[in-house]
Design a protein around this motif. Structure first.
Motif, mmCIF file in Angstrom:
data_model
loop_
_atom_site.group_PDB
_atom_site.id
_atom_site.type_symbol
_atom_site.label_atom_id
_atom_site.label_comp_id
_atom_site.label_asym_id
_atom_site.label_seq_id
_atom_site.Cartn_x
_atom_site.Cartn_y
_atom_site.Cartn_z
ATOM 1 N N GLU A 1 0.839 -1.202 0.000
ATOM 2 C CA GLU A 1 0.000 0.000 0.000
ATOM 3 C C GLU A 1 0.874 1.252 0.000
ATOM 4 O O GLU A 1 0.631 2.192 -0.769
ATOM 5 N N TYR A 2 1.879 1.272 0.858
ATOM 6 C CA TYR A 2 2.755 2.444 0.936
ATOM 7 C C TYR A 2 3.507 2.646 -0.376
ATOM 8 O O TYR A 2 3.539 3.751 -0.931
ATOM 9 N N ALA A 3 4.140 1.583 -0.869
ATOM 10 C CA ALA A 3 4.940 1.703 -2.088
ATOM 11 C C ALA A 3 4.071 2.063 -3.291
ATOM 12 O O ALA A 3 4.473 2.863 -4.143
ATOM 13 N N GLY A 4 2.869 1.485 -3.348
ATOM 14 C CA GLY A 4 1.976 1.792 -4.462
ATOM 15 C C GLY A 4 1.531 3.243 -4.467
ATOM 16 O O GLY A 4 1.505 3.900 -5.517
ATOM 17 N N ARG A 5 1.202 3.768 -3.308
ATOM 18 C CA ARG A 5 0.783 5.176 -3.230
ATOM 19 C C ARG A 5 1.962 6.114 -3.494
ATOM 20 O O ARG A 5 1.796 7.180 -4.101
ATOM 21 N N LEU A 6 3.151 5.735 -3.043
ATOM 22 C CA LEU A 6 4.343 6.527 -3.341
ATOM 23 C C LEU A 6 4.579 6.584 -4.850
ATOM 24 O O LEU A 6 4.868 7.650 -5.409
ATOM 25 N N ALA A 7 4.444 5.444 -5.513
ATOM 26 C CA ALA A 7 4.634 5.400 -6.958
ATOM 27 C C ALA A 7 3.581 6.235 -7.683
ATOM 28 O O ALA A 7 3.899 7.014 -8.596
ATOM 29 N N ALA A 8 2.331 6.103 -7.263
ATOM 30 C CA ALA A 8 1.242 6.821 -7.936
ATOM 31 C C ALA A 8 1.358 8.323 -7.774
ATOM 32 O O ALA A 8 1.055 9.086 -8.698
ATOM 33 N N THR A 9 1.813 8.792 -6.610
ATOM 34 C CA THR A 9 1.901 10.233 -6.363
ATOM 35 C C THR A 9 3.200 10.845 -6.858
ATOM 36 O O THR A 9 3.262 12.051 -7.105
ATOM 37 N N SER A 10 4.237 10.026 -7.022
ATOM 38 C CA SER A 10 5.520 10.552 -7.482
ATOM 39 C C SER A 10 5.743 10.350 -8.977
ATOM 40 O O SER A 10 6.606 10.997 -9.573
ATOM 41 N N GLY A 11 4.980 9.433 -9.573
ATOM 42 C CA GLY A 11 5.125 9.167 -11.000
ATOM 43 C C GLY A 11 6.233 8.195 -11.349
ATOM 44 O O GLY A 11 6.502 7.962 -12.533
ATOM 45 N N HIS A 12 6.858 7.585 -10.363
ATOM 46 C CA HIS A 12 7.938 6.630 -10.627
ATOM 47 C C HIS A 12 7.369 5.221 -10.764
ATOM 48 O O HIS A 12 6.474 4.834 -10.007
ATOM 49 N N GLY B 1 -3.292 1.668 -12.385
ATOM 50 C CA GLY B 1 -2.889 2.106 -13.713
ATOM 51 C C GLY B 1 -2.120 3.412 -13.765
ATOM 52 O O GLY B 1 -1.755 3.875 -14.849
ATOM 53 N N ALA B 2 -1.850 4.016 -12.621
ATOM 54 C CA ALA B 2 -1.167 5.314 -12.617
ATOM 55 C C ALA B 2 0.272 5.198 -13.086
ATOM 56 O O ALA B 2 0.813 6.122 -13.712
ATOM 57 N N VAL B 3 0.950 4.093 -12.767
ATOM 58 C CA VAL B 3 2.340 3.863 -13.183
ATOM 59 C C VAL B 3 2.497 2.399 -13.571
ATOM 60 O O VAL B 3 1.658 1.553 -13.257
ATOM 61 N N GLU B 4 3.594 2.112 -14.235
ATOM 62 C CA GLU B 4 3.891 0.741 -14.620
ATOM 63 C C GLU B 4 4.359 -0.059 -13.412
ATOM 64 O O GLU B 4 5.100 0.446 -12.561
ATOM 65 N N VAL B 5 3.944 -1.315 -13.334
ATOM 66 C CA VAL B 5 4.377 -2.234 -12.285
ATOM 67 C C VAL B 5 5.077 -3.417 -12.941
ATOM 68 O O VAL B 5 4.493 -4.094 -13.787
ATOM 69 N N SER B 6 6.330 -3.651 -12.575
ATOM 70 C CA SER B 6 7.071 -4.797 -13.082
ATOM 71 C C SER B 6 7.579 -5.620 -11.910
ATOM 72 O O SER B 6 7.551 -5.170 -10.761
ATOM 73 N N SER B 7 8.043 -6.829 -12.199
ATOM 74 C CA SER B 7 8.533 -7.698 -11.129
ATOM 75 C C SER B 7 9.613 -8.610 -11.670
ATOM 76 O O SER B 7 9.683 -8.883 -12.868
#
Length: 302
Positions: free
Chosen positions: A23-34, A92-98
């Motif tokens: 949850e934390y990492a996802g929201r950080l990514a969505a709000t920062s664009g990374h 869908g705000a940013v790309e997610v890879s693994s």
């Protein structure tokens, strides 16, 4: 690597227990664009030695029951579950890879940090005794990482919390730490509280009287005023972020852990007085063990 493409690297261990981390990492990514990059490090063997310090070692079986192929299949399942959760969070705000990687978890994450915007790890709910004997991946990564590292407590939630707390200690990296905290506070829409503990020679003894405490407090307040001015000059795009300061005559670790009970984020830096080795310092180590909110540790400015 351009800043806007540098990934947020998330170390995954068990997605069923890492909902707070994702949850934390996802929201950080969505709000920062990374973009978000999930990494699960696995090995059926254990390395005797220290891969971080480059000490040689030998690979020995960690278990004679679980074979390497079985560990690999389980790792794939773990990473797939975590990826599905992360994609739901970012919507869908940013790309997610693994990616599955083999090796020592701390060593691999330190290597990943060389091209990362942030490394995010969850602090597992082990007892203090367990952590003493097993060590801490999060502490090792925070001590050696090339980018900021955020450690999220297991089960953490942002609900009802506000504010970014910054711990400074009259260190040459303090302005850098405060500037970073201002950027994070702007992203979150939260105020900043700057805390500075008095470095009294006998904080809990009879040698420190009222006059001494008053003089040191005045000195600390002047230092914080100068630090705020310097940080505002360095980060002029955040002039309206509320910024309060407080000097306290108590153990810095205790004060910062107490502040973490209500904060959304605590930001600290690595100590710079031991330049021969990466060094967290006792206060930062205490925060990584005990803080009630995510703790972000910054490397020394280059």
């Amino acid at each position: 690597m351009p800043t806007d493409t540098a990934p947020i690297v998330v170390g995954i261990l068990d997605p069923e227990a890492e909902t707070a981390l994702l949850e934390y990492a996802g929201r950080l990514a969505a709000t920062s664009g990374h973009p978000l990059r999930l990494v699960h490090v696995f090995q059926a063997n254990v390395l005797f030695g220290d891969p971080i310090l480059g000490l040689p070692g030998a690979m020995q079986p960690q278990s004679m029951i679980i074979d390497d192929a079985g560990v690999g299949r389980l790792a794939e399942q773990i990473l797939a579950e975590a990826t599905a959760i992360a994609r739901d969070v970012v919507a869908g705000a940013v790309e997610v890879s693994s990616e599955l990687l083999r090796g020592h978890a701390a060593h691999v994450l330190i290597e990943e940090s060389e091209e990362a915007y942030r490394v995010v790890i969850q602090r597992r709910g082990f007892s203090r005794i367990h952590r003493v004997f097993t060590g801490s991946v999060s502490s090792r990564v925070a001590a050696h990482s090339h980018c900021p590292v955020t450690v999220v407590p297991e089960g953490w939630s942002a609900e009802g919390r506000t504010g970014v707390v910054v711990g400074v200690s009259d260190d040459k990296s303090d302005a850098h730490v405060l500037g970073h905290a201002l950027e994070e506070a702007t992203r979150l829409g939260d105020p900043v509280t700057l805390l500075h503990g008095l470095d009294l020679p006998a904080l809990h003894g009879d040698l420190v009287d009222h006059t001494t405490t008053r003089d040191w407090t005045a000195r600390g307040e002047r230092y914080l005023a100068d630090l705020v001015k310097k940080a505002r000059d360095q980060v002029p795009e955040h002039p309206h972020t509320p910024l309060g300061t407080r000097v306290f005559a108590e153990a810095p670790a205790d004060a910062l852990v107490a502040a973490s009970e209500q904060a959304r984020l605590v930001v600290v830096g690595r100590a710079s007085h031991l330049n021969a080795f990466p060094h967290l310092g006792g206060v930062t180590r205490a925060l990584l063990r005990e803080a009630a909110c995510p703790v972000e540790v910054l490397p020394l400015p280059s």
